[in-house]
Design a protein around this motif. Sequence first.
Motif, PDB file in Angstrom:
ATOM      1  N   ILE A  87       0.870  -1.186   0.000  1.00 29.49           N
ATOM      2  CA  ILE A  87       0.000   0.000   0.000  1.00 29.49           C
ATOM      3  C   ILE A  87       0.904   1.233   0.000  1.00 29.49           C
ATOM      4  CG2 ILE A  87      -1.952   1.134   1.108  1.00 29.49           C
ATOM      5  CD1 ILE A  87      -2.235  -1.400   2.850  1.00 29.49           C
ATOM      6  N   GLN A 147      -7.416   5.260  -1.110  1.00 30.19           N
ATOM      7  CA  GLN A 147      -6.588   4.350  -0.324  1.00 30.19           C
ATOM      8  C   GLN A 147      -7.290   3.023  -0.084  1.00 30.19           C
ATOM      9  OE1 GLN A 147      -3.730   3.313  -0.081  1.00 30.19           O
ATOM     10  NE2 GLN A 147      -2.802   5.020   1.028  1.00 30.19           N
ATOM     11  N   ILE A 151      -5.806  -0.590  -0.914  1.00 33.42           N
ATOM     12  CA  ILE A 151      -5.798  -1.730   0.015  1.00 33.42           C
ATOM     13  C   ILE A 151      -6.418  -2.955  -0.646  1.00 33.42           C
ATOM     14  CG2 ILE A 151      -6.773  -2.599   2.183  1.00 33.42           C
ATOM     15  CD1 ILE A 151      -6.448   0.315   3.257  1.00 33.42           C
ATOM     16  N   SER A 164       2.763  -1.437   4.321  1.00 33.75           N
ATOM     17  CA  SER A 164       2.105  -0.129   4.233  1.00 33.75           C
ATOM     18  C   SER A 164       3.152   0.967   4.412  1.00 33.75           C
ATOM     19  CB  SER A 164       1.034  -0.022   5.317  1.00 33.75           C
ATOM     20  OG  SER A 164       0.554   1.296   5.426  1.00 33.75           O
ATOM     21  N   ALA A 167       0.970   4.973   4.475  1.00 34.29           N
ATOM     22  CA  ALA A 167      -0.327   4.893   3.790  1.00 34.29           C
ATOM     23  C   ALA A 167      -1.350   5.919   4.265  1.00 34.29           C
ATOM     24  CB  ALA A 167      -0.908   3.494   3.935  1.00 34.29           C
ATOM     25  N   LEU A 183      -7.538  -1.685   8.345  1.00 37.31           N
ATOM     26  CA  LEU A 183      -6.353  -2.535   8.405  1.00 37.31           C
ATOM     27  C   LEU A 183      -6.407  -3.470   9.618  1.00 37.31           C
ATOM     28  CD1 LEU A 183      -3.549   0.012   7.408  1.00 37.31           C
ATOM     29  CD2 LEU A 183      -4.460  -1.870   6.016  1.00 37.31           C
ATOM     30  N   ILE A 194       0.962  -7.486   8.963  1.00 37.05           N
ATOM     31  CA  ILE A 194       0.992  -6.122   8.420  1.00 37.05           C
ATOM     32  C   ILE A 194       2.204  -5.382   8.982  1.00 37.05           C
ATOM     33  CG2 ILE A 194      -0.206  -3.903   8.271  1.00 37.05           C
ATOM     34  CD1 ILE A 194      -2.853  -5.406   8.501  1.00 37.05           C
ATOM     35  N   LEU A 196       3.692  -1.614   9.127  1.00 39.44           N
ATOM     36  CA  LEU A 196       3.339  -0.209   8.928  1.00 39.44           C
ATOM     37  C   LEU A 196       4.582   0.666   9.057  1.00 39.44           C
ATOM     38  CD1 LEU A 196       0.114   0.260  11.094  1.00 39.44           C
ATOM     39  CD2 LEU A 196       0.236   0.401   8.631  1.00 39.44           C
TER      40      LEU A 196
END
Length: 251
Positions: A87, A147, A151, A164, A167, A183, A194, A196
């Motif tokens: 992302i 966004q 995703i 991400s 993002a 998320l 995930i 980030l």
Amino acid sequence: MIKLNNVQKIYDNNKQRVTALKNINLEIKSGEIYGIIGYSGAGKSTLIRLINMLENPTAGEIWVNGQRMDRLNNEKLRLARQKIGMIFQNFNLLSSRTVRQNIAFPLEIAGYPKEKIDKRVSELIKLVGLTERADAYPSELSGGQKQRVGIARALANNPEVLLSDEATSALDPKTTESILNLLWEINRKFGITIILITHEMHVIKKICHRVAVIDGGEIVEEGPVTEVFGNPKKEITKEFVKQVPVLSGND
């Protein structure tokens, strides 16, 4: 799930050597939401690009799902990347394609039959809450809606890892909140790992289980969010903590 062993990244620009990352050691568990926080230029975007091999490490090992990514040939790397969704901060949508067509794009590249693509795209549009906007073009969407398309597209190939990169940094606070909730829900429902990347403390506090603080290309602190930000040891970590008045765990 994801392991970086003594990873280093050096750029040679016009006879000038720039060390972007120094001896990075990280282990990210399957199914967790892991935050990497640092200021601009700290090396966090380089780090995330190394995980899916958009950049090659100068030294060290990068492991994802038991595969050493930096040793894969082009064909095996292409297949491995299908299990890593990405992302982007600026959405990277195709302006000439509708929401539906943007989400379908990676499936078309992977060679899926049309019936399977249509079914998967419909599932994803519903998941990200864009049923009413399925035939809209990016120019007709808000930042948050763009966004959400990003995703959905990142989830198209049923990835095991979602990366991400800043993002939410182009979004307003209310939209950021809704994207982080999405998320978190994706992580909860599908168990997707995930990662980030952000410079915003409240993003880490909201949904991350663990966090690494990166400064000058080095990991300076790492651990559970409540531990690292509840008892910061480094000055840079203390600066990030000041962004959020009260740390009360993952809301």
